[in-house]
Design a protein around this motif. Sequence first.
Motif, PDB file in Angstrom:
ATOM      1  N   ALA A   1      35.117  15.160  72.141  1.00 23.03           N
ATOM      2  CA  ALA A   1      33.897  14.699  72.803  1.00 23.03           C
ATOM      3  C   ALA A   1      32.763  15.703  72.663  1.00 23.03           C
ATOM      4  O   ALA A   1      31.599  15.369  72.862  1.00 23.03           O
ATOM      5  CB  ALA A   1      34.166  14.432  74.284  1.00 23.03           C
ATOM      6  N   LEU A   2      33.105  16.939  72.301  1.00 28.38           N
ATOM      7  CA  LEU A   2      32.114  18.014  72.227  1.00 28.38           C
ATOM      8  C   LEU A   2      31.819  18.423  70.790  1.00 28.38           C
ATOM      9  O   LEU A   2      31.131  19.413  70.559  1.00 28.38           O
ATOM     10  CB  LEU A   2      32.621  19.234  73.014  1.00 28.38           C
ATOM     11  N   ARG A   3      32.291  17.668  69.826  1.00 29.72           N
ATOM     12  CA  ARG A   3      32.204  18.119  68.439  1.00 29.72           C
ATOM     13  C   ARG A   3      30.791  18.239  67.905  1.00 29.72           C
ATOM     14  O   ARG A   3      30.565  18.921  66.914  1.00 29.72           O
ATOM     15  CB  ARG A   3      33.064  17.253  67.526  1.00 29.72           C
ATOM     16  N   THR A   4      29.824  17.633  68.559  1.00 30.18           N
ATOM     17  CA  THR A   4      28.442  17.757  68.100  1.00 30.18           C
ATOM     18  C   THR A   4      27.748  18.984  68.680  1.00 30.18           C
ATOM     19  O   THR A   4      26.619  19.282  68.312  1.00 30.18           O
ATOM     20  CB  THR A   4      27.621  16.499  68.458  1.00 30.18           C
ATOM     21  N   PHE A   5      28.419  19.694  69.576  1.00 25.09           N
ATOM     22  CA  PHE A   5      27.829  20.888  70.181  1.00 25.09           C
ATOM     23  C   PHE A   5      27.988  22.078  69.240  1.00 25.09           C
ATOM     24  O   PHE A   5      28.938  22.152  68.469  1.00 25.09           O
ATOM     25  CB  PHE A   5      28.501  21.193  71.515  1.00 25.09           C
ATOM     26  N   SER A   6      27.073  23.023  69.348  1.00 26.51           N
ATOM     27  CA  SER A   6      27.132  24.213  68.493  1.00 26.51           C
ATOM     28  C   SER A   6      28.329  25.081  68.879  1.00 26.51           C
ATOM     29  O   SER A   6      28.826  25.036  70.011  1.00 26.51           O
ATOM     30  CB  SER A   6      25.850  25.031  68.619  1.00 26.51           C
ATOM     31  N   GLU A   7      28.748  25.886  67.934  1.00 23.41           N
ATOM     32  CA  GLU A   7      29.862  26.800  68.178  1.00 23.41           C
ATOM     33  C   GLU A   7      29.543  27.763  69.319  1.00 23.41           C
ATOM     34  O   GLU A   7      30.401  28.071  70.151  1.00 23.41           O
ATOM     35  CB  GLU A   7      30.174  27.580  66.900  1.00 23.41           C
ATOM     36  N   SER A   8      28.291  28.217  69.385  1.00 17.80           N
ATOM     37  CA  SER A   8      27.920  29.160  70.442  1.00 17.80           C
ATOM     38  C   SER A   8      27.955  28.499  71.823  1.00 17.80           C
ATOM     39  O   SER A   8      28.374  29.123  72.800  1.00 17.80           O
ATOM     40  CB  SER A   8      26.549  29.773  70.169  1.00 17.80           C
ATOM     41  N   THR A   9      27.540  27.244  71.910  1.00 16.63           N
ATOM     42  CA  THR A   9      27.608  26.519  73.187  1.00 16.63           C
ATOM     43  C   THR A   9      29.057  26.324  73.605  1.00 16.63           C
ATOM     44  O   THR A   9      29.407  26.516  74.773  1.00 16.63           O
ATOM     45  CB  THR A   9      26.889  25.161  73.086  1.00 16.63           C
ATOM     46  N   LEU A  10      29.908  25.959  72.655  1.00 16.01           N
ATOM     47  CA  LEU A  10      31.320  25.759  72.967  1.00 16.01           C
ATOM     48  C   LEU A  10      31.980  27.064  73.414  1.00 16.01           C
ATOM     49  O   LEU A  10      32.753  27.081  74.370  1.00 16.01           O
ATOM     50  CB  LEU A  10      32.055  25.179  71.760  1.00 16.01           C
TER      51      LEU A  10
END
Length: 102
Positions: free
Chosen positions: A19-28
Amino acid sequence: MSITDIRYTKKEWESYLPALRTFSESTLKASYMVLVEGKSFAEVARDVGATRQTVHVGVKRTVARLEKHNAAQLVPVLVWVTKEQVKKVEKYAVSLGGQPDQ
């Protein structure tokens, strides 16, 4: 409930990653540190080289996305279809109450 009170287990976090795959690596990374490891916004900001406010905004976006998926009790489903079938399958999933990938 405050955003600082929300916690997820590592297993829960891993199940939510689609569900979070569109978020940036830094946000994750920052969201994981706050929501799973229990670190403060200030501590994460120092660790990742961002402002506390930037970390807070990223975590808030992450929580909003997870709440949206959890409220709808959605689970990701991966199916292999031909390019010609993609739109039809997406339309069918939405007709059943699913949400398009974001």
